[in-house]
Enzyme design. Sequence first.
Site, short mmCIF file in Angstrom:
data_model
loop_
_atom_site.label_atom_id
_atom_site.label_comp_id
_atom_site.label_asym_id
_atom_site.label_seq_id
_atom_site.Cartn_x
_atom_site.Cartn_y
_atom_site.Cartn_z
N GLY A 148 -4.88 -7.00 2.56
CA GLY A 148 -5.46 -5.71 2.86
C GLY A 148 -5.99 -5.09 1.57
CB CYS A 149 -9.03 -3.15 0.72
SG CYS A 149 -9.07 -1.98 2.11
CG ASN A 150 -5.75 0.87 1.78
OD1 ASN A 150 -6.76 1.11 1.13
ND2 ASN A 150 -5.58 1.35 3.00
#
Length: 342
Positions: A148-150
């Site tokens: 996930g980017c976060n």
Amino acid sequence: MTKNIAILGASGYTGAELVRLISTHPDLRIAALTGERKAGQPMASVFPFLRHLDLPDLCRIDEVDFAKIDLAFCALPHATSQAVIKALPGDLRVVDLSADFRLRDPAAYEKWYGQHHAAPELQAEAVYGLTEFYRAQISGARLVAGTGCNAATGQYILRPLIEAGCIDLDRIIMDLKCGVSGAGRALKENLLHAELSEGTAAYAVGGTHRHLGEFDQEFSAIAGREVRIQFTPHLLPMNRGILATAWLDGDADRIHNVLQARYADEPFVKVLPFGTTPSTHDVRGSNFVHIGIVGDRIPGRALVVAVLDNLCKGSSGQAVQNANLMLGLPETTGLMGAPVFP
């Protein structure tokens, strides 16, 4: 030797970002682009900014001849990806950009995504795609699960510090600001310009954000005990970028030294001089991560700020970086372009 690439789900933001990156990659050739709802359309009609490229038209997945494909990027929504990848040839290398193979425990997937996993045998095979920490496993993998980017942004801050034992694991607070492209390309009322511009808001508050599943999995494995951080994301009216701020109990100078030493030889991760913090402008459109550390006015506390581009280093750039390793290519190939500024 040039490798033939298929991008499944090329009509979304991460699919378009893959095309942008691969179009100048010297060793990769885009041989197939799929988009079920836009099959038959030229890519230029879906993304006019790509009209200068000679690209295959979008087609359905069942029209792709995978015998001629060396690696497939799967840029489809979660739940869709697992069914599609399960049906692909068993020897095909795949980099998945969805959430479907990030969590090793099927029960954790069900908890965070609200449904049973349809391909648990592949879930067990998948290698977690945070390149700087799983490089050896990725090099020999058939299936890599993009982060996930976060989750990636937070891990660049916290993984080395947890490994070094230099912060209080029970007092980690992270605030994250994310650009709107992180929500995907589908039409949503709260993402309309009139609803989003000139304001910002927290979302998935109180520990409900799905990327917490990745934090729990990765941080607990490193520490050898349960680690649960406080994490609140915020949606900002900007197209690209993530800025994460972590409030930590620990000596700021030591934290800086640990991060600087860990990333000294990493081509894409830059630790700034002590007391300097980065902006999302510094990494826009690039595969770089910038990390800054400052001391708090209260002794024994520190703030660490990290930025990356959610569509590039947080997703498609990371995917190309992993594909390079899987195909035996230099890891940085096609990814050393400078950020776009202003």
